[in-house]
Design an enzyme around this catalytic site. Structure first.
Site, PDB file in Angstrom:
ATOM      1  N   GLU A 116      40.018  46.300  26.359  1.00  0.00           N
ATOM      2  CA  GLU A 116      40.458  45.345  27.279  1.00  0.00           C
ATOM      3  C   GLU A 116      39.684  45.187  28.249  1.00  0.00           C
ATOM      4  OE1 GLU A 116      42.237  43.509  25.749  1.00  0.00           O
ATOM      5  OE2 GLU A 116      43.560  44.653  24.438  1.00  0.00           O
ATOM      6  N   HIS A 139      47.492  47.639  32.247  1.00  0.00           N
ATOM      7  CA  HIS A 139      48.047  47.159  30.966  1.00  0.00           C
ATOM      8  C   HIS A 139      48.967  48.082  30.314  1.00  0.00           C
ATOM      9  CE1 HIS A 139      48.573  45.269  27.112  1.00  0.00           C
ATOM     10  NE2 HIS A 139      47.777  46.161  26.849  1.00  0.00           N
ATOM     11  N   HIS A 141      52.523  48.762  27.254  1.00  0.00           N
ATOM     12  CA  HIS A 141      53.461  48.315  26.355  1.00  0.00           C
ATOM     13  C   HIS A 141      54.865  48.599  26.415  1.00  0.00           C
ATOM     14  CE1 HIS A 141      49.684  48.579  23.406  1.00  0.00           C
ATOM     15  NE2 HIS A 141      49.386  47.860  24.423  1.00  0.00           N
ATOM     16  N   GLU A 169      66.948  43.070  43.056  1.00  0.00           N
ATOM     17  CA  GLU A 169      65.532  43.570  43.637  1.00  0.00           C
ATOM     18  C   GLU A 169      64.379  42.566  43.101  1.00  0.00           C
ATOM     19  OE1 GLU A 169      64.771  46.498  46.030  1.00  0.00           O
ATOM     20  OE2 GLU A 169      66.563  45.600  46.656  1.00  0.00           O
ATOM     21  N   HIS A 210      53.289  41.852  22.640  1.00  0.00           N
ATOM     22  CA  HIS A 210      52.159  42.796  22.688  1.00  0.00           C
ATOM     23  C   HIS A 210      52.391  43.748  24.313  1.00  0.00           C
ATOM     24  CE1 HIS A 210      47.551  43.942  22.664  1.00  0.00           C
ATOM     25  NE2 HIS A 210      48.205  44.973  23.878  1.00  0.00           N
TER      26      HIS A 210
HETATM   27  P1  13P Z   1      42.297  50.599  24.278  1.00  0.00           P
HETATM   28  O1  13P Z   1      42.396  51.906  23.658  1.00  0.00           O
HETATM   29  O2  13P Z   1      40.967  50.021  23.834  1.00  0.00           O
HETATM   30  O3  13P Z   1      42.461  50.766  25.678  1.00  0.00           O
HETATM   31  O4  13P Z   1      43.434  49.352  23.798  1.00  0.00           O
HETATM   32  C1  13P Z   1      44.766  49.765  23.812  1.00  0.00           C
HETATM   33  C2  13P Z   1      45.369  48.335  24.058  1.00  0.00           C
HETATM   34  O5  13P Z   1      46.397  48.497  24.705  1.00  0.00           O
HETATM   35  C3  13P Z   1      44.939  47.366  23.398  1.00  0.00           C
HETATM   36  O6  13P Z   1      45.514  46.057  24.139  1.00  0.00           O
HETATM   37 ZN    ZN Z   2      47.685  46.577  24.704  1.00  0.00          ZN
END
Ligand code: 13P
Ligand code: ZN
Length: 270
Positions: A116, A139, A141, A169, A210
Site C-alpha cells: 500500500e 492503515h 483492519h 467524544e 477492508h
Molecule cells: P501489506 O502486507 O503489503 O502491508 O498489505 C497489508 C494490507 O493491509 C493490504 O491492504
Molecule cells: Zn489492508
C-alpha cells in the site's frame, strides 16, 4: 553513530504497531504504517549515503523527493515487529521524482515496503498540503468499522453522523468526519489516488469491507483517531439491531462544538 534501536521514533513506532496488533486491528500482515522522518532526526543513527539497495515504487511523486519514511514491510506480521524490527520495517528515501526508494535500513531478509506504499505516499502528499506538520499515515483492519460497512449506507455524511452520535467524544476528536471509499482493489495506484483525494477533507478514510486509513501529525494522533472511530463503530454494532430509545441530538452536537471549540464538517449538522 548511535544505536538505532534506541531512536525515539523507532521505539514509538514499534510500540504503536504492537498496540495496534493488541487491539486486534492487524491480523497476520493486515495493515501498514508510514512515518515521515526528518533528515536530521535520523542522521545520528544512519549514514544517509549508505544505500543498501534501490526499490522501484511504481508511481511518481516529485514533491516528496528526498523525503525519508519509516515504513512497515509487505507481508510482515504486526505481531512480529517488536521482536525483529530490522526485518519487518525499513527506512527509505524517495528519489528520482518518487519513482524509486533507496533502502537505508531494515527489510533485512530482502523484503520490501508495504504493497500500500502508493496510498501512503499519495496520502502523505495530500495531507501535507492541508497540514505541513502531518507525518503519519496509518492503515489497519478494525473489526467493527469493517462490519459497519456491511450493514450501513456508505454515504459519508450518514456514516459520519452515525459515528458522531454513538459516543460524545467523537465529534470533538474527528470533527472533519470520515470519508468512505466503496470496495476497490487494494495495493494499486488507483486506490492510492482515490484515498489521497478523500484524505484531503477528512483525516479518516474508510475502505469498505477492508479497513481504515488515518492521518496525523504524529503516531498518537493517527492512532487516537482510529481508536475513537473504531470504538464508536463497536457501539453501533452492539446496538444496530436493537430498538434505540435515546440518542445524541444535533442540538447537543452543536453544544459540543461550542464547548470544545471545534467546527463540525460544513453541512453535516442540522
Ligand atoms: P501489506 O502486507 O503489503 O502491508 O498489505 C497489508 C494490507 O493491509 C493490504 O491492504
Ligand atoms: Zn489492508
Amino acid at each position: 553513530m548511535k544505536d538505532i534501536s534506541i531512536a525515539p521514533f523507532l521505539i514509538d513506532f514499534i510500540r504503536t504497531a504492537t498496540n495496534m496488533y493488541n487491539h486486534g486491528w492487524d491480523e497476520r500482515n493486515g495493515g501498514n504504517i508510514s512515518l515521515m522522518l526528518d533528515k536530521n532526526e535520523i542522521e545520528s543513527y544512519l549514514n544517509t549515503k549508505d544505500i543498501l539497495r534501490e526499490i522501484p515504487t511504481g508511481f511518481r511523486m516529485p514533491e516528496l523527493d528526498d523525503s525519508y519514511f519509516l515504513v512497515t514491510g509487505t507481508g510482515k506480521y504486526f505481531k512480529n515487529i517488536q521482536y525483529a524490527p530490522e526485518i519487518n520495517l525499513g527506512i527509505v528515501k524517495l528519489i528520482e521524482y518518487g519513482t524509486k526508494a533507496q533502502l537505508l535500513w531494515g527489510f533485512k531478509d530482502g523484503g520490501n515496503f508495504t504493497s500500500e506504499f502508493p496510498t501512503h505516499i499519495m496520502s502523505h502528499a495530500a495531507r501535507l498540503k492541508i497540514n505541513s506538520k502531518n507525518r503519519v499515515i496509518m492503515h489497519c483492519h478494525p473489526t467493527n468499522l469493517i462490519a459497519m460497512t456491511h450493514i450501513h449506507t456508505l454515504d459519508e455524511k450518514e456514516f459520519t453522523r452515525t459515528l458522531w452520535k454513538m459516543n460524545t467524544e467523537c465529534l470533538v476528536v474527528f470533527p472533519d468526519g470520515v470519508n468512505v471509499l466503496p470496495w476497490m482493489l487494494c495495493g494499486t495506484n488507483e486506490i492510492g489516488e482515490a484515498t489521497a483525494e478523500k484524505i484531503k477533507t477528512s483525516r479518516l478514510v474508510v475502505w469498505a469491507q477492508h479497513g481504515l486509513y488515518g492521518a496525523g501529525a504524529d503516531l498518537d494522533e493517527a492512532y487516537g483517531l482510529i481508536e475513537t472511530a473504531e470504538k464508536a463503530a463497536e457501539i453501533y454494532m452492539k446496538i444496530a439491531h436493537l430498538t434505540s430509545i435515546n440518542t445524541i441530538s444535533d442540538e447537543q452536537l452543536h453544544l459540543l462544538e461550542k464547548r470544545f471549540c471545534v467546527k463540525a464538517r460544513e453541512g453535516y449538522l442540522d
